[in-house]
Design an enzyme around this catalytic site. Structure first.
Site, short mmCIF file in Angstrom:
data_model
loop_
_atom_site.label_atom_id
_atom_site.label_comp_id
_atom_site.label_asym_id
_atom_site.label_seq_id
_atom_site.Cartn_x
_atom_site.Cartn_y
_atom_site.Cartn_z
N HIS A 133 9.32 31.00 17.65
CA HIS A 133 10.39 30.58 16.74
C HIS A 133 10.29 29.11 16.29
O HIS A 133 11.18 28.61 15.59
CB HIS A 133 11.74 30.83 17.44
CG HIS A 133 12.86 31.10 16.53
ND1 HIS A 133 14.16 30.73 16.78
CD2 HIS A 133 12.90 31.71 15.32
CE1 HIS A 133 14.92 31.10 15.78
NE2 HIS A 133 14.19 31.69 14.89
N LYS A 135 9.25 25.72 14.31
CA LYS A 135 8.98 25.40 12.90
C LYS A 135 8.57 23.94 12.85
O LYS A 135 9.31 23.08 12.40
CB LYS A 135 10.23 25.62 12.05
CG LYS A 135 10.65 27.06 11.95
CD LYS A 135 12.15 27.20 11.99
CE LYS A 135 12.55 28.64 11.93
NZ LYS A 135 13.02 29.14 13.21
N ASP A 140 -2.48 14.91 11.60
CA ASP A 140 -3.39 13.92 12.19
C ASP A 140 -2.98 13.47 13.59
O ASP A 140 -3.26 12.33 13.98
CB ASP A 140 -3.52 12.69 11.26
CG ASP A 140 -4.36 13.00 10.04
OD1 ASP A 140 -5.12 13.99 10.08
OD2 ASP A 140 -4.26 12.27 9.05
C1 LIG Z 1 14.04 32.52 8.92
O1 LIG Z 1 13.69 32.91 10.22
C2 LIG Z 1 14.69 33.60 10.90
C3 LIG Z 1 14.20 33.83 12.28
O2 LIG Z 1 14.07 32.61 12.84
C4 LIG Z 1 15.00 34.89 10.19
O3 LIG Z 1 16.01 35.58 10.88
C5 LIG Z 1 15.45 34.56 8.80
O4 LIG Z 1 15.65 35.75 8.07
C6 LIG Z 1 14.43 33.70 8.09
N1 LIG Z 1 14.96 33.26 6.85
C7 LIG Z 1 14.23 33.18 5.75
C8 LIG Z 1 14.94 32.71 4.57
O5 LIG Z 1 13.06 33.49 5.71
#
Ligand SMILES: *[C@@H]1O[C@H](CO)[C@@H](O)[C@H](O)[C@H]1NC(C)=O
Ligand SMILES: *[C@@H]1O[C@H](CO)[C@@H](O)[C@H](O)[C@H]1NC(C)=O
Ligand SMILES: CC(=O)N[C@H]1CO[C@H](CO)[C@@H](O)[C@@H]1O
Length: 197
Positions: A133, A135, A140
């Site tokens: 999960h 992000k 570098d």
């Molecule tokens: C972003 O990631 C979450 C899981 O972390 C997911 O539930 C969600 O739908 C995602 N949103 C987009 C806009 O991709």
């Protein structure tokens, strides 16, 4: 004559003013990123989404495009075409690009994982039922990009999201270490030797 001149010139003036403003904002952010990346000590900045003027996505892109040696990307979702192209461009410039993503990304069609791999980028993913999960990305080995933002089209243009960019080594260091831990843990030998790396 005067009337039609006004009719045309007012929207034109507004358009010009907003273009100038946008260019100014873009230039200002670009200058800040350059300063941030060249600073020796700790420096940080924060970006918020949705990104109506697309200034912040440019900013995120600029930061990734600054990579010279390495780009370690660890993101749950990676289907934003623009960000993927930046990774592919970096790989072609000789930057060592590594991507860790969630196994759910394997089944998306068209597959972002396949696109990256086809372009020679190593991609690894988890092999368990928990989400990968994170992000974040490290440029570098010294600049962290971290936040709530999925690297998808929708997240950039609709959702309320945040990104922190930081060169504070107290923060960057642990993220780099964690990247290495996950990179080894998700080695295909551990779950599926036929999976490409
Ligand atoms: C972003 O990631 C979450 C899981 O972390 C997911 O539930 C969600 O739908 C995602 N949103 C987009 C806009 O991709
Ligand atoms: C990284 O981003 C996530 C999601 O916004 C946040 O919960 C976390 O505190 C951030 N970590 C750092 C060190 O900025
Ligand atoms: C989802 C997935 O890829 N599962 C695999 C995880 O690794 C084991 C082998 O260790 C496979 O049997 C699973 O199919």
């Amino acid at each position: 004559m005067v009337g039609s001149f006004r009719f045309v010139s007012v929207p034109l003036a507004t358009l010009t003013a907003s273009t100038v403003l946008l260019l100014y904002l873009y230039w200002r952010e670009r200058r800040r990123t350059k300063r941030l990346l060249s600073s020796r000590g700790a420096a940080s900045k924060v970006l918020f989404f949705p990104d109506v003027e697309t200034v912040n996505i440019e900013e995120l892109s600029n930061t990734l495009e600054c990579a010279v040696n390495s780009l370690d990307v660890c993101v749950y979702a990676i289907s934003n075409w623009k960000l993927m192209d930046i990774l592919i461009g970096a790989h072609r410039r000789g930057v060592a690009v590594r991507v860790i993503t969630d196994r759910d990304q394997m089944s998306i069609n068209p597959s972002p994982v396949e696109k990256l791999r086809r372009n020679g980028i190593q991609v690894r993913r988890n092999n368990d039922s928990y989400l990968m999960h994170h992000k974040f990305a490290v440029v570098d080995g010294r600049c962290l990009v971290n936040g709530s933002l999925n690297w998808t089209q929708q997240a950039v243009h609709g959702n309320q999201e945040n990104i922190v960019i930081s060169t504070n080594s107290d923060i960057v260091g642990p993220f780099l270490d964690q990247f290495e831990v996950l990179w080894e843990r998700f080695h295909p030998q551990n779950y599926c030797p036929t999976d490409l790396t």
